[in-house]
Motif scaffolding. Structure first.
Motif, PDB file in Angstrom:
ATOM      1  N   UNK A  80       0.133 -36.733   1.667  1.00 19.52           N
ATOM      2  CA  UNK A  80       1.587 -36.532   1.732  1.00 19.52           C
ATOM      3  C   UNK A  80       2.192 -36.423   0.335  1.00 19.52           C
ATOM      4  N   UNK A  81       1.564 -35.631  -0.508  1.00 13.84           N
ATOM      5  CA  UNK A  81       1.961 -35.570  -1.917  1.00 13.84           C
ATOM      6  C   UNK A  81       3.353 -34.963  -2.086  1.00 13.84           C
ATOM      7  N   UNK A  82       4.172 -35.656  -2.907  1.00  8.86           N
ATOM      8  CA  UNK A  82       5.509 -35.144  -3.218  1.00  8.86           C
ATOM      9  C   UNK A  82       5.531 -34.543  -4.616  1.00  8.86           C
ATOM     10  N   UNK A  83       5.292 -35.370  -5.605  1.00  7.49           N
ATOM     11  CA  UNK A  83       5.410 -34.887  -6.976  1.00  7.49           C
ATOM     12  C   UNK A  83       4.569 -35.777  -7.890  1.00  7.49           C
ATOM     13  N   UNK A  84       3.321 -35.392  -8.078  1.00  8.28           N
ATOM     14  CA  UNK A  84       2.354 -36.120  -8.898  1.00  8.28           C
ATOM     15  C   UNK A  84       2.754 -35.959 -10.358  1.00  8.28           C
ATOM     16  N   UNK A  85       3.090 -37.080 -11.030  1.00 10.98           N
ATOM     17  CA  UNK A  85       3.690 -36.984 -12.353  1.00 10.98           C
ATOM     18  C   UNK A  85       2.900 -37.632 -13.484  1.00 10.98           C
ATOM     19  N   UNK A  86       2.048 -38.598 -13.208  1.00 11.65           N
ATOM     20  CA  UNK A  86       1.346 -39.264 -14.297  1.00 11.65           C
ATOM     21  C   UNK A  86       0.077 -39.912 -13.757  1.00 11.65           C
ATOM     22  N   UNK A  87      -0.888 -40.139 -14.667  1.00 14.83           N
ATOM     23  CA  UNK A  87      -2.125 -40.821 -14.315  1.00 14.83           C
ATOM     24  C   UNK A  87      -2.441 -41.876 -15.367  1.00 14.83           C
ATOM     25  N   UNK A  88      -3.295 -42.818 -14.991  1.00 12.85           N
ATOM     26  CA  UNK A  88      -3.751 -43.860 -15.902  1.00 12.85           C
ATOM     27  C   UNK A  88      -5.097 -44.360 -15.404  1.00 12.85           C
ATOM     28  N   UNK A  89      -5.884 -44.947 -16.296  1.00 13.96           N
ATOM     29  CA  UNK A  89      -7.099 -45.636 -15.889  1.00 13.96           C
ATOM     30  C   UNK A  89      -6.875 -47.132 -16.004  1.00 13.96           C
ATOM     31  N   UNK A  90      -7.591 -47.894 -15.176  1.00 14.51           N
ATOM     32  CA  UNK A  90      -7.440 -49.341 -15.202  1.00 14.51           C
ATOM     33  C   UNK A  90      -8.490 -50.010 -14.355  1.00 14.51           C
ATOM     34  N   UNK A  91      -8.569 -51.342 -14.409  1.00 14.29           N
ATOM     35  CA  UNK A  91      -9.576 -52.072 -13.641  1.00 14.29           C
ATOM     36  C   UNK A  91      -9.306 -52.009 -12.148  1.00 14.29           C
ATOM     37  N   UNK A  92     -10.384 -52.077 -11.360  1.00  8.68           N
ATOM     38  CA  UNK A  92     -10.284 -52.025  -9.907  1.00  8.68           C
ATOM     39  C   UNK A  92     -11.569 -52.614  -9.335  1.00  8.68           C
ATOM     40  N   UNK A  93     -11.655 -52.815  -8.021  1.00  9.95           N
ATOM     41  CA  UNK A  93     -12.855 -53.424  -7.450  1.00  9.95           C
ATOM     42  C   UNK A  93     -14.146 -52.686  -7.763  1.00  9.95           C
TER      43      UNK A  93
END
Length: 555
Positions: free
Chosen positions: A332-345
């Protein structure tokens, strides 16, 4: 046999992690602080009944340079030695007669075997686990180690350890005599604030072993104490904890170069004349809008397309070549504006911020979303395909806002969204320190943690474009040291720095420091630090290629 039970999927943060002090001193020129966050690559386990060895598979995803941590435990003979070629012993902890646990480490090579065999000098019941981590110092991986025996208890009291470096990873081992005949329940619960990695057991007719591995990404150097795990039964147990050093020191700077360096125009191959083909197709990259530094693939920045196009590329920071192409299946994408990397499981993830309002789906949207996918591993051949992951929908606590900047803290994993305001008063909103369970229906209400002062236009009032767009935030990125962040507008680059000894969020109240904004970049839409803090990268949004990746070095 050793039966693996489901791994916990809690994000590697918590209320306690949010309280860690992450800032470091900022001298006149530059400083060396904590290294990048250490991330879990994978884990595996195995067992042996009355044998003289146990063989553990290599954790999935392990690559050269990863640091492997093994725990090998036996029941029945504490005098027995447990060794393996290529592994370095870190420490051994044993009870008076029946339980012994040895911790070992090794650095993965390019010719890593598919499994590891640990030999024991006397036949005993054995249980072993191996965990793989990236971003660990290969030359000196272990910072501290401690072990303790808890006799005939259902509590796993852990000895205190003192981390001497920032961003260390604490790896906790619980090992217990086990009399159950199966492994249908979680025998051991790790201490509060630690994330479970493995929970297994060996149950050969009541003479078994229960083993637990957990971890916690630490912040500033400090004494860690008070960690206590628990068990469903009273039996002798051993607790051990070691802290791993981050791979390399992260550089923070008060000065950057006064001009940018062109890494190059993004290119994917060669044309018929043998020249670099910089004319990327629209389905490869459409109006680049965000940058994120890979924590899995050295020397790589991710670049994503604008709006409702799901394309993203991985780009070499050496020569700007496209080394990976992906679709990110944002629902249901509206307006993809930024990305980042970070910790996750899964270790390290890409976070995609579907936070804009330009496409008006709905018009205007009242709920927004952040999508999370595991980073692809280029060395393992993951250079093409569709990335799928978890969906975190959100709303603002006051009213819908337009936003183009999202950032993820490299240690706590907390997600921040910064709104886009013409008057220079941008709201900073944050997810909870512990994310809710991924869901397509759950909508999280963010918390406003600050109002950011962004400098406004003071030049010619007849310059209507500058007057309108000068203070509107288009991108942001948190420094890998976790104590400052970059802010991008169409005209300027700023860095907000937390005072020495203060929490990261105190940076929101700091006065912005003006840094170098690369010239001839069209509309400035993307910014990201190098993983070691030695530079930052920018990319302008253009409707058509070529797209030029630029770098500004520290001084």
């Amino acid at each position: 046999m050793l039966e693996a039970r489901p791994r916990a999927t809690t994000l590697l943060v918590g209320a306690a992690a949010a309280a860690l002090v992450l800032a470091s001193a900022v001298p006149a020129a530059a400083a060396t602080t904590a290294g990048p966050a250490i991330t879990l690559r994978g884990a595996s386990s195995a067992s042996s009944t009355s044998g003289d060895s146990v063989t553990v598979p290599k954790p999935a995803g392990t690559v050269a340079g990863d640091v492997l941590v093994a725990r090998v435990a036996n029941r029945g003979d504490v005098t027995a030695s447990m060794t393996s070629a290529g592994w370095t012993p870190v420490g051994s902890t044993q009870s008076a007669a029946l339980l012994k646990s040895v911790v070992l480490v090794r650095v993965a090579t390019g010719g890593e075997p598919s499994s590891y065999t640990f030999d024991v000098s006397e036949p005993t019941n054995l249980a072993a686990t191996v965990t793989a981590y990236d971003n660990v110092d290969n030359a000196d991986p272990v910072d501290t180690f401690a072990g303790r025996v808890n006799g005939n208890l259902d509590l796993f009291t852990t000895p205190s350890v003192t981390s001497t470096v920032g961003n260390a990873m604490a790896v906790w081992f619980g090992t217990q005599l086990y009399t159950g005949t199966d492994c249908l329940v979680d025998a051991i619960t790790p201490p509060s604030g630690l994330t479970e990695v493995l929970d297994d057991c060996l149950a050969p007719g009541g003479s078994g072993l229960a083993v637990e591995t957990a971890q916690r990404q630490l912040g500033a150097p400090a004494v860690r104490s008070g960690w206590t795990g628990s068990s469903d039964f009273l039996r002798t147990n051993v607790t051990q904890v070691l802290t791993l050093r981050p791979a390399s020191a992260v550089q923070t700077a008060s000065r950057y170069a006064s001009s940018s360096t062109d890494v190059g125009k993004l290119w994917e191959g060669y044309d018929l004349l043998g020249n670099r083909d910089t004319w990327l197709s629209d389905d490869t990259l459409h109006e680049p809008s965000g940058l994120a530094a890979s924590r899995v693939n050295p020397g790589v920045q991710y670049v994503h397309s604008e709006s409702d196009v799901q394309g993203m590329v991985a780009v070499s920071t050496t020569n700007a070549r496209v080394v990976g192409r992906y679709d990110v299946a944002i629902p249901q994408q509206w307006d993809w504006e930024d990305i980042a990397t970070g910790p996750c499981p899964s270790g390290s993830c890409l976070f995609a911020g579907d936070i804009g309002r330009a496409n008006g789906k709905p018009n205007p949207p009242s709920t927004f979303a952040v999508y999370r996918v595991a980073e692809p591993d280029l060395a393992a051949g993951e250079t093409r395909g569709t990335l799928r992951g978890d969906w975190f929908r959100f709303r603002y606590p006051d009213a819908p806002h337009n936003a183009e900047a999202m950032m993820v803290h490299p240690v706590t994993g907390r997600i921040y969204v910064i709104t886009k305001e013409a008057d220079g008063r941008s709201g900073v909103y944050a997810f909870p320190t512990t994310l809710p369970a991924p869901s397509s229906t759950t909508v999280t209400t963010l918390t406003q943690v600050a109002t950011l002062d962004v400098p406004t236009w003071t030049g010619d009032p007849d310059d209507t474009h500058a007057a309108t767009w000068f203070a509107q935030v288009t991108a942001a990125s948190i420094h890998p040291a976790g104590d400052r962040f970059l802010l991008r507008t169409p005209y300027r680059v700023y860095e907000y720095r937390a005072p020495a000894g203060s929490s990261f969020e105190s940076a929101f109240d700091a006065a912005p420091v003006t840094l170098t904004a690369p010239s001839n970049e069209a509309q400035g839409e993307a910014i990201e630090y190098a993983p070691d803090g030695s530079a930052y990268y920018t990319l302008g949004e253009r409707q058509s290629p070529p797209f030029t990746l630029k770098r500004v070095d520290r001084r």
